[in-house]
Enzyme design. Structure first.
Site, PDB file in Angstrom:
ATOM      1  N   LYS A  22       0.890  -1.350   0.081  1.00  0.00           N
ATOM      2  CA  LYS A  22      -0.008   0.028  -0.187  1.00  0.00           C
ATOM      3  C   LYS A  22       0.885   1.112  -0.069  1.00  0.00           C
ATOM      4  O   LYS A  22       0.832   2.254  -0.788  1.00  0.00           O
ATOM      5  CB  LYS A  22      -1.103   0.105   1.298  1.00  0.00           C
ATOM      6  CG  LYS A  22      -1.545   1.426   1.545  1.00  0.00           C
ATOM      7  CD  LYS A  22      -2.458   1.386   2.728  1.00  0.00           C
ATOM      8  CE  LYS A  22      -1.662   1.692   3.954  1.00  0.00           C
ATOM      9  NZ  LYS A  22      -1.564   3.030   4.355  1.00  0.00           N
ATOM     10  N   ASN A  23       1.934   1.426   0.834  1.00  0.00           N
ATOM     11  CA  ASN A  23       2.532   2.443   0.950  1.00  0.00           C
ATOM     12  C   ASN A  23       3.721   2.585   0.146  1.00  0.00           C
ATOM     13  O   ASN A  23       4.455   3.690  -0.354  1.00  0.00           O
ATOM     14  CB  ASN A  23       3.279   2.403   2.355  1.00  0.00           C
ATOM     15  CG  ASN A  23       2.202   2.548   3.590  1.00  0.00           C
ATOM     16  OD1 ASN A  23       1.124   2.802   3.052  1.00  0.00           O
ATOM     17  ND2 ASN A  23       2.725   2.301   4.745  1.00  0.00           N
ATOM     18  N   CYS A 116      -5.217  12.105  11.680  1.00  0.00           N
ATOM     19  CA  CYS A 116      -5.907  11.021  11.472  1.00  0.00           C
ATOM     20  C   CYS A 116      -6.190  10.157  13.073  1.00  0.00           C
ATOM     21  O   CYS A 116      -5.520  10.736  13.937  1.00  0.00           O
ATOM     22  CB  CYS A 116      -5.650  10.025  10.504  1.00  0.00           C
ATOM     23  SG  CYS A 116      -3.933   9.172  11.131  1.00  0.00           S
ATOM     24  N   ARG A 121      -0.585  14.387  12.439  1.00  0.00           N
ATOM     25  CA  ARG A 121      -0.016  14.211  10.977  1.00  0.00           C
ATOM     26  C   ARG A 121       0.232  15.673  10.343  1.00  0.00           C
ATOM     27  O   ARG A 121      -0.481  15.888   9.161  1.00  0.00           O
ATOM     28  CB  ARG A 121      -1.087  13.355  10.026  1.00  0.00           C
ATOM     29  CG  ARG A 121      -1.323  12.069  10.623  1.00  0.00           C
ATOM     30  CD  ARG A 121      -0.417  11.143  10.778  1.00  0.00           C
ATOM     31  NE  ARG A 121       0.166  10.592   9.739  1.00  0.00           N
ATOM     32  CZ  ARG A 121      -0.002   9.443   9.001  1.00  0.00           C
ATOM     33  NH1 ARG A 121      -1.390   8.836   9.303  1.00  0.00           N
ATOM     34  NH2 ARG A 121       0.338   9.001   7.905  1.00  0.00           N
ATOM     35  N   ASP A 306       4.437   0.599  11.939  1.00  0.00           N
ATOM     36  CA  ASP A 306       3.314   0.121  11.515  1.00  0.00           C
ATOM     37  C   ASP A 306       3.185  -1.434  12.054  1.00  0.00           C
ATOM     38  O   ASP A 306       1.892  -1.851  12.011  1.00  0.00           O
ATOM     39  CB  ASP A 306       3.370  -0.005  10.053  1.00  0.00           C
ATOM     40  CG  ASP A 306       3.209   1.703   9.172  1.00  0.00           C
ATOM     41  OD1 ASP A 306       3.550   1.575   8.058  1.00  0.00           O
ATOM     42  OD2 ASP A 306       2.878   2.402   9.989  1.00  0.00           O
ATOM     43  N   ARG A 398      -8.446  -0.296   4.581  1.00  0.00           N
ATOM     44  CA  ARG A 398      -7.665   0.539   3.909  1.00  0.00           C
ATOM     45  C   ARG A 398      -6.392  -0.144   3.548  1.00  0.00           C
ATOM     46  O   ARG A 398      -5.568   0.379   2.618  1.00  0.00           O
ATOM     47  CB  ARG A 398      -7.313   1.846   5.014  1.00  0.00           C
ATOM     48  CG  ARG A 398      -8.365   2.781   5.118  1.00  0.00           C
ATOM     49  CD  ARG A 398      -8.045   3.883   6.109  1.00  0.00           C
ATOM     50  NE  ARG A 398      -6.503   4.278   5.463  1.00  0.00           N
ATOM     51  CZ  ARG A 398      -5.679   4.591   6.277  1.00  0.00           C
ATOM     52  NH1 ARG A 398      -5.780   4.796   7.644  1.00  0.00           N
ATOM     53  NH2 ARG A 398      -4.544   4.861   6.003  1.00  0.00           N
TER      54      ARG A 398
HETATM   55  C1  EPZ Z   1       4.223   6.917   6.077  1.00  0.00           C
HETATM   56  O1  EPZ Z   1       3.421   8.103   6.696  1.00  0.00           O
HETATM   57  C2  EPZ Z   1       3.070   5.771   5.957  1.00  0.00           C
HETATM   58  N1  EPZ Z   1       2.320   6.045   5.148  1.00  0.00           N
HETATM   59  C3  EPZ Z   1       2.975   5.323   7.097  1.00  0.00           C
HETATM   60  O2  EPZ Z   1       1.802   4.126   7.246  1.00  0.00           O
HETATM   61  C4  EPZ Z   1       3.836   5.118   8.165  1.00  0.00           C
HETATM   62  O3  EPZ Z   1       3.661   4.776   9.538  1.00  0.00           O
HETATM   63  C5  EPZ Z   1       4.946   6.350   8.259  1.00  0.00           C
HETATM   64  O4  EPZ Z   1       5.210   6.521   6.679  1.00  0.00           O
HETATM   65  C6  EPZ Z   1       6.230   6.176   8.906  1.00  0.00           C
HETATM   66  O5  EPZ Z   1       6.935   5.093   8.353  1.00  0.00           O
HETATM   67  C7  EPZ Z   1       2.237   5.914   3.787  1.00  0.00           C
HETATM   68  O6  EPZ Z   1       3.077   5.825   3.371  1.00  0.00           O
HETATM   69  C8  EPZ Z   1       0.915   6.325   3.061  1.00  0.00           C
HETATM   70  P1  EPZ Z   1       6.246  10.428   8.350  1.00  0.00           P
HETATM   71  P2  EPZ Z   1       3.873   9.415   6.435  1.00  0.00           P
HETATM   72  O7  EPZ Z   1       6.068  11.493   7.363  1.00  0.00           O
HETATM   73  O8  EPZ Z   1       4.745   9.661   5.437  1.00  0.00           O
HETATM   74  C9  EPZ Z   1       5.985  13.786  11.533  1.00  0.00           C
HETATM   75  C10 EPZ Z   1       0.130   2.680   7.729  1.00  0.00           C
HETATM   76  O9  EPZ Z   1      -0.300   2.213   8.751  1.00  0.00           O
HETATM   77  N2  EPZ Z   1       5.947  14.548  10.299  1.00  0.00           N
HETATM   78  O10 EPZ Z   1       7.515   9.450   8.017  1.00  0.00           O
HETATM   79  O11 EPZ Z   1       2.708  10.351   6.991  1.00  0.00           O
HETATM   80  C11 EPZ Z   1       4.823  12.896  11.761  1.00  0.00           C
HETATM   81  O12 EPZ Z   1       3.716  13.653  12.359  1.00  0.00           O
HETATM   82  C12 EPZ Z   1       0.649   4.228   7.562  1.00  0.00           C
HETATM   83  O13 EPZ Z   1       0.305   2.287   6.449  1.00  0.00           O
HETATM   84  C13 EPZ Z   1       5.979  16.010  10.590  1.00  0.00           C
HETATM   85  O14 EPZ Z   1       6.176  16.565  11.879  1.00  0.00           O
HETATM   86  O15 EPZ Z   1       5.027   9.430   7.808  1.00  0.00           O
HETATM   87  C14 EPZ Z   1       5.269  11.454  12.268  1.00  0.00           C
HETATM   88  O16 EPZ Z   1       5.112  11.783  13.824  1.00  0.00           O
HETATM   89  C15 EPZ Z   1       0.578   4.780   9.053  1.00  0.00           C
HETATM   90  N3  EPZ Z   1       5.881  17.040   9.517  1.00  0.00           N
HETATM   91  C16 EPZ Z   1       6.404  11.461  11.803  1.00  0.00           C
HETATM   92  O17 EPZ Z   1       6.970  12.751  11.331  1.00  0.00           O
HETATM   93  C17 EPZ Z   1       5.599  16.418   8.463  1.00  0.00           C
HETATM   94  O18 EPZ Z   1       5.650  17.409   7.458  1.00  0.00           O
HETATM   95  C18 EPZ Z   1       6.533  10.365  10.597  1.00  0.00           C
HETATM   96  O19 EPZ Z   1       5.749  10.660   9.566  1.00  0.00           O
HETATM   97  C19 EPZ Z   1       5.397  15.120   8.079  1.00  0.00           C
HETATM   98  C20 EPZ Z   1       5.627  14.195   8.932  1.00  0.00           C
END
Ligand code: EPZ
Length: 417
Positions: A22-23, A116, A121, A306, A398
């Protein structure tokens, strides 16, 4: 409203293949906007998050067909650059369309994707990086409009956190920017490498994906391509958790074991025998697991956030105590309440949770409150005495393609009603 009914304590046996990631699919679907030609994606999972992306692509003017795991997207007739709230709400991670729309058209409009269940997020890292590439972003009461009045240009971008989504948005946007972009402290997840492979196969010039520094040399144009999406490492980890929760023995085919190193070492610490045979993982689990001392979630190649929920569910019945530290998301213990209903002994304090293994768990009526939490409740139900019903399947759907069918073929008594 459908729900799953699980009759626990059936040892899982047999073999199954793991779905596409998915990711990996979601950012690649957004990136199909760049070429204005046809992209053919194989091994694409049939999930509600993928349908959400397809609805956005069609709204923007693309023609998309999806059958039997192959998705074809032709973005030549792209005619819109804004994504309406209704479609943003359907698919939280639609922020990933921002870089693609900007790079293809110089315009993008969307509302701030809400938080979410697992946290607020934020998207500050995305917006800061895109503005360094030349985007102008105006916030108009929660709807933001992006333009690139002087075009997009390469930049040296240092991420304060190795955000997966921000890294992906930069890679997508910088592919068509003028000049070279260097991302330092980039995310290293396998999905980043898969996106780079897709982009390079359509003519982009990206190197260093999977390491901390990624270099993108902007090009004039990208062309259509054919790409096969990597297997879903989190679904693989979930199926292994389900197996270990029942003292089962399964063989997972169509995996990339090197993507699961941090997870497999936890299974081995729990007393499972893990055997790698090419793209297959064979795991034999003991009747009762030994509790690993600590499970600490980290950016890749560390233990994936995850997989925390399903792993916690299988450990609930282990011998000993495990300390969990959730370093990535603020609120990722929503599954604990359901596990407590089933007899687990888990205490949560902020980002830390302590699980003291219990002799046995019993079935209960539980409700999922997020995607991986749903997987955790199923994992626990498979290893619990009696019947468990799991509500909240909209979260499960999802990210998991017909998981009840997969678990049934492995000998689990799982029905969707
Ligand atoms: C991706 O989310 C995945 N989703 C998530 O999978 C996964 O848990 C996550 O990466 C971490 O590996 C998809 O790929 C669609 P991040 P993403 O940006 O990109 C903070 C699942 O269960 N952050 O690496 O949103 C954020 O709040 C989902 O399949 C900021 O502060 O993750 C978080 O604490 C859940 N500012 C941390 O970084 C930003 O602009 C990691 O977020 C962006 C993120």
């Amino acid at each position: 409203m459908s729900r799953l009914i699980i009759d626990g304590m059936k040892r899982l046996r047999g073999e199954t293949a793991v779905q596409g990631s998915k990711n990996s699919a979601l950012p690649i679907l957004a990136a199909t906007l760049l070429s204005g030609e046809e992209s053919i994606l194989h091994n694409c999972p049939d999930l509600s998050d993928v349908s959400g992306s397809v609805n956005i692509l069609r709204y923007l003017g693309c023609s998309v067909s999806f059958s039997d795991g192959t998705l074809v997207c032709d973005s030549r007739n792209l005619c819109r650059t804004n994504i309406p709230n209704s479609l943003m709400r359907e698919m939280r991670s639609s922020i990933i369309f921002l870089g693609a729309l900007l790079a293809r058209t110089g315009n993008a409009g969307m509302c701030f994707p809400g938080g979410c269940e697992i946290g607020p997020r934020p998207i500050d890292l995305h917006l800061k990086a895109l503005s360094e590439l030349g985007a102008e972003i105006k916030d108009d009461h929660g709807v933001f409009k992006c333009t690139a009045p002087n075009g997009l240009h390469g930049a040296n971008i240092s991420l304060s956190f190795p955000s997966v989504g921000a890294t992906e948005n930069i890679m997508i946007c910088a592919s068509l920017a003028e000049g070279t972009t260097v991302i330092t402290n980039a995310a290293r997840e396998p999905e980043i490498c898969d996106l780079a492979d897709y982009l390079n196969s359509s003519g982009a010039k990206i190197s260093g994906a999977g390491e901390g520094t990624i270099i993108i040399e902007g090009v004039e144009k990208l062309h259509g391509t054919r790409h096969s999406i990597i297997p879903d490492r989190i679904v693989a980890a979930t199926l292994l958790s389900c197996c270990a929760s029942t003292g089962g023995r399964i063989k997972l085919n169509r995996t990339i074991p090197s993507h699961l190193r941090a997870v497999l070492s936890i299974f081995e610490e729990c007393g499972c025998d893990v055997d790698i045979q090419g793209s297959s993982i064979i795991m034999d689990s003991p009747h009762r697991l030994t509790a690993p001392k600590i499970v600490r979630t980290m950016p890749y190649p560390g233990f994936p956030t995850d997989a925390q929920a399903p792993i916690m569910a299988m450990i609930a019945k282990s011998r000993g105590t495990t300390l969990f530290v959730e370093n990535i998301f603020e609120n990722r213990y929503l599954h604990v309440s359901g596990l407590l209903q089933m007899g687990a002994n888990i205490k949560v304090e902020g980002r830390v949770a302590v699980s003291q293994g219990v002799e046995c768990m019993h079935g209960a009526e539980v409700a999922a409150m997020d995607l991986r939490g749903a997987a955790a409740l199923i994992t626990a139900g498979l290893g619990a005495e009696g019947k468990t019903t799991v509500d909240g399947l909209k979260y499960l759907d999802r990210g998991y393609e017909d998981i009840e069918v997969t678990l049934s073929t492995l000998g689990g008594d799982v029905r969707r009603v």
